[in-house]
Design an enzyme around this catalytic site. Structure first.
Site, PDB file in Angstrom:
ATOM      1  N   GLU A 376      42.239  38.728  48.969  1.00 58.38           N
ATOM      2  CA  GLU A 376      42.572  37.534  48.183  1.00 58.38           C
ATOM      3  C   GLU A 376      44.004  37.076  48.414  1.00 58.38           C
ATOM      4  OE1 GLU A 376      38.776  37.526  47.127  1.00 58.38           O
ATOM      5  OE2 GLU A 376      40.301  35.979  47.107  1.00 58.38           O
ATOM      6  N   HIS A 479      32.726  33.695  37.961  1.00 60.34           N
ATOM      7  CA  HIS A 479      32.657  35.083  38.429  1.00 60.34           C
ATOM      8  C   HIS A 479      31.855  35.971  37.506  1.00 60.34           C
ATOM      9  CE1 HIS A 479      35.953  33.109  40.375  1.00 60.34           C
ATOM     10  NE2 HIS A 479      35.936  34.007  41.305  1.00 60.34           N
TER      11      HIS A 479
HETATM   12  C1  LIG Z   1      30.824  34.990  50.454  1.00 59.69           C
HETATM   13  C2  LIG Z   1      31.944  35.184  49.493  1.00 59.69           C
HETATM   14  O1  LIG Z   1      31.755  35.244  48.281  1.00 59.69           O
HETATM   15  N1  LIG Z   1      33.188  35.296  50.016  1.00 59.69           N
HETATM   16  C3  LIG Z   1      34.364  35.484  49.171  1.00 59.69           C
HETATM   17  C4  LIG Z   1      35.547  35.928  50.006  1.00 59.69           C
HETATM   18  C5  LIG Z   1      35.339  37.354  50.472  1.00 59.69           C
HETATM   19  O2  LIG Z   1      35.209  38.221  49.588  1.00 59.69           O
HETATM   20  O3  LIG Z   1      35.291  37.578  51.705  1.00 59.69           O
HETATM   21  C6  LIG Z   1      34.717  34.135  48.537  1.00 59.69           C
HETATM   22  O4  LIG Z   1      34.903  33.189  49.247  1.00 59.69           O
HETATM   23  N2  LIG Z   1      34.813  34.069  47.172  1.00 59.69           N
HETATM   24  C7  LIG Z   1      35.039  32.798  46.492  1.00 59.69           C
HETATM   25  C8  LIG Z   1      36.419  32.677  45.821  1.00 59.69           C
HETATM   26  C9  LIG Z   1      36.701  31.201  45.543  1.00 59.69           C
HETATM   27  C10 LIG Z   1      37.980  30.885  44.741  1.00 59.69           C
HETATM   28  C11 LIG Z   1      38.084  31.667  43.446  1.00 59.69           C
HETATM   29  O5  LIG Z   1      37.079  31.994  42.841  1.00 59.69           O
HETATM   30  N3  LIG Z   1      39.338  31.905  42.972  1.00 59.69           N
HETATM   31  C12 LIG Z   1      39.507  32.460  41.615  1.00 59.69           C
HETATM   32  C13 LIG Z   1      40.962  32.906  41.360  1.00 59.69           C
HETATM   33  C14 LIG Z   1      41.984  32.184  42.153  1.00 59.69           C
HETATM   34  C15 LIG Z   1      42.535  30.995  41.655  1.00 59.69           C
HETATM   35  C16 LIG Z   1      43.536  30.342  42.392  1.00 59.69           C
HETATM   36  C17 LIG Z   1      43.968  30.881  43.613  1.00 59.69           C
HETATM   37  O6  LIG Z   1      44.976  30.283  44.312  1.00 59.69           O
HETATM   38  C18 LIG Z   1      43.392  32.048  44.110  1.00 59.69           C
HETATM   39  C19 LIG Z   1      42.402  32.687  43.374  1.00 59.69           C
HETATM   40  C20 LIG Z   1      39.140  31.391  40.565  1.00 59.69           C
HETATM   41  O7  LIG Z   1      38.970  30.232  40.974  1.00 59.69           O
HETATM   42  O8  LIG Z   1      39.020  31.758  39.396  1.00 59.69           O
HETATM   43  C21 LIG Z   1      37.960  29.403  44.360  1.00 59.69           C
HETATM   44  C22 LIG Z   1      39.251  28.791  44.772  1.00 59.69           C
HETATM   45  C23 LIG Z   1      40.153  29.876  45.278  1.00 59.69           C
HETATM   46  C24 LIG Z   1      39.246  31.049  45.594  1.00 59.69           C
HETATM   47  C25 LIG Z   1      37.468  33.243  46.760  1.00 59.69           C
HETATM   48  O9  LIG Z   1      37.696  32.677  47.834  1.00 59.69           O
HETATM   49  O10 LIG Z   1      38.086  34.277  46.378  1.00 59.69           O
HETATM   50 ZN   LIG Z   2      39.393  34.518  47.825  1.00 66.06          ZN
END
Ligand SMILES: CC(=O)N[C@@H](CC(=O)O)C(=O)NC[C@H](CC1(C(=O)N[C@@H](Cc2ccc(O)cc2)C(=O)O)CCCC1)C(=O)O
Ligand SMILES: [Zn+2]
Length: 590
Positions: A376, A479
Site C-alpha cells: 500500500e 473493505h
Molecule cells: C485485486 C485487488 O484487490 N488488488 C488490491 C491491491 C493489491 O492488494 O495488490 C487493490 O487494488 N485494492 C483496492 C484498494 C483501493 C483504494 C483503497 O481502498 N484505499 C483505502 C485507503 C486509502 C485511502 C487513500 C490513500 O491514498 C490510500 C489508501 C480506502 O479508500 O479506504 C481506493 C483508492 C486508493 C486505494 C487499494 O488499491 O489498496
Molecule cells: Zn492499495
C-alpha cells in the site's frame, strides 16, 4: 493429491507450474464479475473460488507433510516457501456447503455495496461519481446529512445480517488452520508477535498531532457552517469533512486554507483547464515511475484495464490493481474522474502494478508485498514526491511565484495533513473494530455501538443523525463487506514517510523533507526498486532495513515532515483542542 514421493524441491517446482494458471483463472473470473456485475458472472466466480479452494487444500496437505516430517531436512528457503503454501486462509474449509455459502455471502455483500444508490425524489446517486462528487463539492448541511444517512441505509443496513453469518463462517474456516479467529489470521500476515502493540504505540505517538489538526479544522468549519451544528462534546459532525467516511479531509482544503491569499495545492481546476483525461492522468503517473527506472505499463495493461466507469453495466467502481499472473497481464480498474484526489489514486494503483512487475521473477509464493502495508505504501511514496510544489510546477500545474514563502508552505502542509494525518485514526480503528468482532468481544447486537465508540473516541467525529439498532455503519465502508483487511493502510501511512525519507536521502535531498522531489533520480529509484524486487521472500524487517537502515516501523519521518505545521497549529489552537470520549446522545440538527 500427488503422493509425497516427490522431493520438496520437485513439489515446489510443480507448485510453481500449477499455481499460476489456477490464480489466473480466479483472477479472470473476478475481473469479469467486477467489470460486469451479473448473476451469471457471480456464479462463475463462486465456482472458480471453490475449485481454487480445493486446489489450495491439496497443496496445503502436501506442504504440511514435508514441514512435519522430521526425517526430511529442508533448507530455510524451502521451509519458508512451504509455510506460505500451507497458509491458505479460509480456503481450508473442507465442508463444501459451508465453503460455498461463505463465497456466496461475500459476493452478495459486494454486489449490494457496489449497486447501492441514494434516491432523493426521482434523482438517484450512486457512490461513484454522484455521492463522491457531492461530498467533494457541496457545503449544504442538509443535503450532506441526507446523503450520509441514505448511503448507510442502502449499504450497511442491508448487509448487517449477512455480515454476522460471514464472521461465523470465516472463523469456523480459519480455526481449521489452527488460528483462534480471522483477526489472528489477518495479523499473522505481519509475522510479528508484537504487531498489535506496535501499531497501538504508533497511534499514540501521532495522536497529539492529529488532535491539533482536528481542533483547527473544527474551528474553521464552525465559521463556515455555524457552531450550532457542532455538539458541545468537541466532535466534528461526520458529514461535513468532504468524504463519505470522514477518512480524508482534503476536499475541505479550500474551506480551511490558513492563508487565503496564497496558493493551495489542489490542482483539480488546473487539470480540468489543461484538458487532462483519465488516460493522460495514467500517462503522467507512468512517466514519473519511468523517470526512476521503473518499467512502463505493458501493452496488455493499456488494452485490458478499465480506466473509466462504463455507462452500460454495473461495475465495482472502487479502484483496484490486478496481477493476473499471466505474462505481462497487469491491469487497473478505476472509475477515474479528472481531479487532484484521483490523480493521486492513479499513482497509488500504479504503485501496486510496479510492485507486481518488480517481483515477477520471484517464485510464485513470494509474489506479494514484504507485508501488506508495503504494497500500500509504494504508490503513495511516489505521490508524496508528485505533490510537492516543486513537482507540480514541473508539471505546470502550479504557478505560485515563491513556493518557499512561509505562508504558501503552511498552506501546502495543511493540504497534505488533511489527507495523511486525518486518515490515521480511521486507518487504525477499522480493524480494531473487526478484531474485536472476530474475537467475539463485539456481538452482532452491539456492532454499531462498538463502531461509534471507536469513531467518537479515536477519531473525534460524531454522526449527523442519531444511530439505531438497525444501523450497521461499518458495512457502509467498502473493505468491510469486501472482506479486505485495513490495518495495512495505517501501516502504509507510517512507513511511506520512512520510504520517502530514505529515497530523498538517497537522492541527496537537502531541502525540508516536504519539499523533496526525487523525480528523474535513478539513485532514489534503485533504492526503492531493489527493496521491491524482494517481494515477500524475506521477513519485512529485512526489506525495511535494506531501504531505511531500520528494522522497525517509525513515525519519526512523518513527524519530521509535518513539524512546521505542528508549530503553526499549536500557536493557533492554544488550549482549544480535544473532545470527550463519547459522542452526544442526540446530534444537533443542521
Ligand atoms: C485485486 C485487488 O484487490 N488488488 C488490491 C491491491 C493489491 O492488494 O495488490 C487493490 O487494488 N485494492 C483496492 C484498494 C483501493 C483504494 C483503497 O481502498 N484505499 C483505502 C485507503 C486509502 C485511502 C487513500 C490513500 O491514498 C490510500 C489508501 C480506502 O479508500 O479506504 C481506493 C483508492 C486508493 C486505494 C487499494 O488499491 O489498496
Ligand atoms: Zn492499495
Amino acid at each position: 493429491c500427488d503422493s509425497a514421493q516427490e522431493t520438496p524441491a520437485e513439489f515446489l517446482a510443480r507448485f510453481q507450474r500449477e499455481a499460476r494458471p489456477m490464480h489466473n483463472k480466479v483472477a479472470e473470473a473476478n475481473w469479469a464479475l467486477q467489470t460486469n456485475i451479473t448473476v451469471e458472472n457471480e456464479e462463475v466466480f463462486v465456482k472458480a473460488r471453490l475449485e481454487y479452494a480445493k486446489f489450495s487444500q491439496m497443496q496445503e496437505r502436501q506442504a504440511l507433510l514435508y514441514l512435519q516430517n522430521t526425517t526430511i531436512n529442508l533448507t530455510p528457503d524451502e521451509r519458508r516457501q512451504l509455510t506460505k503454501i500451507a497458509d491458505i486462509g479460509t480456503s481450508a474449509q473442507t465442508d463444501v456447503v459451508k465453503l460455498e455459502r461463505f463465497a456466496k455471502i461475500k459476493t452478495n455483500m459486494d454486489s449490494i455495496y457496489s449497486k447501492a444508490e441514494v434516491c432523493v425524489e426521482e434523482n438517484c446517486l450512486q457512490l461513484e461519481p454522484g455521492l463522491t462528487e457531492l461530498f467533494r463539492t457541496s457545503r449544504d448541511c442538509e443535503r450532506l446529512s441526507t446523503a450520509w444517512q441514505g448511503w448507510r441505509d442502502q449499504s450497511g443496513r442491508k448487509i448487517k445480517d449477512l455480515y454476522a453469518e460471514y464472521v461465523q463462517l470465516g472463523n469456523e474456516a480459519i480455526q481449521i488452520l489452527g488460528y483462534k479467529d480471522m483477526g489472528e489470521y489477518w495479523k499473522s500476515a505481519y509475522d510479528t508477535p508484537t504487531f498489535e502493540k506496535d501499531v497501538a504505540k504508533l497511534f499514540e505517538q501521532i495522536l497529539p498531532l492529529y488532535k491539533q489538526l482536528h481542533a483547527y479544522v473544527r474551528r474553521r468549519l464552525k465559521a463556515v457552517y455555524g457552531a450550532h451544528i457542532f455538539p458541545s462534546s468537541g466532535h466534528i459532525p461526520a458529514h461535513i469533512l468532504g468524504n463519505m467516511w470522514s477518512q480524508s479531509w482534503n476536499n475541505v482544503g479550500n474551506l480551511i486554507k490558513p492563508f487565503k491569499s496564497k496558493q493551495s495545492v489542489d490542482v483539480t481546476d488546473e487539470m480540468k483547464a489543461q484538458g487532462y483525461t483519465p488516460k493522460s492522468m495514467f500517462e503522467t503517473a507512468e512517466a514519473f515511475f519511468y523517470s526512476l527506472g521503473f518499467a512502463n505499463m505493458t501493452k496488455t495493461f493499456w488494452k485490458k484495464s478499465m480506466l473509466e466507469k462504463p455507462t452500460d453495466r454495473n461495475v465495482v467502481c472502487h479502484a483496484s490493481a490486478w496481477d493476473m499472473e499471466k505474462e505481462d497481464d497487469f491491469r487497473i480498474k478505476m472509475c477515474t474522474r479528472v481531479n487532484h484526489e484521483d490523480l493521486m489514486t492513479v499513482h497509488h494503483e500504479m504503485g501496486h502494478v510496479q510492485y507486481y512487475m518488480e517481483y515477477k521473477d520471484q517464485p510464485t509464493v513470494y509474489q506479494g508485498g514484504a507485508n501488506p502495508g508495503f504494497h500500500e505504501a509504494v504508490g503513495d511514496t511516489i505521490a508524496l514526491s508528485v505533490q510537492t510544489p516543486e513537482h507540480l510546477k514541473t508539471l505546470d500545474l502550479m504557478h505560485a511565484e515563491n513556493i518557499y514563502d512561509e505562508e504558501t508552505d503552511i498552506n501546502y502542509l495543511m493540504q497534505m495533513a488533511l489527507d495523511k494525518l486525518a486518515f490515521l485514526p480511521f486507518g487504525y480503528l477499522i480493524d480494531q473494530w473487526r478484531w474485536s468482532v472476530f474475537r467475539g468481544t463485539t456481538k452482532p447486537e452491539s456492532y454499531n455501538e462498538a463502531w461509534w465508540d471507536l469513531r467518537c473516541r479515536l477519531q473525534g467525529i460524531s454522526p449527523p443523525v442519531k444511530r439505531g439498532p438497525e444501523d450497521f455503519d461499518p458495512g457502509a465502508k467498502f473493505h468491510v463487506p469486501g472482506d479486505t483487511p485495513y490495518i495495512r493502510y495505517f501501516v502504509s501511512f507510517v512507513i511511506q514517510f520512512q520510504f520517502y525519507k530514505a529515497a530523498c536521502d538517497a537522492a541527496g535531498n537537502t531541502r525540508p523533507l516536504h519539499h523533496c522531489d526525487f523525480y528523474n533520480n535513478p539513485t532514489a529509484g534503485h533504492k526503492l526498486r531493489s527493496m521491491l524486487q524482494l517481494g515477500s521472500s524475506k521477513p519485512w524487517p529485512d526489506a525495511l532495513e535494506q531501504i531505511t537502515g531500520q528494522r522497525q516501523m517509525d513515525a519519526q519521518p512523518l513527524m519530521e515532515y509535518f513539524q512546521p505545521l505542528l508549530q503553526f497549529l499549536e500557536k493557533e489552537n492554544g488550549n482549544d483542542y480535544g473532545w470527550t470520549e463519547n459522542c452526544p446522545e442526540n446530534p444537533p440538527p443542521c
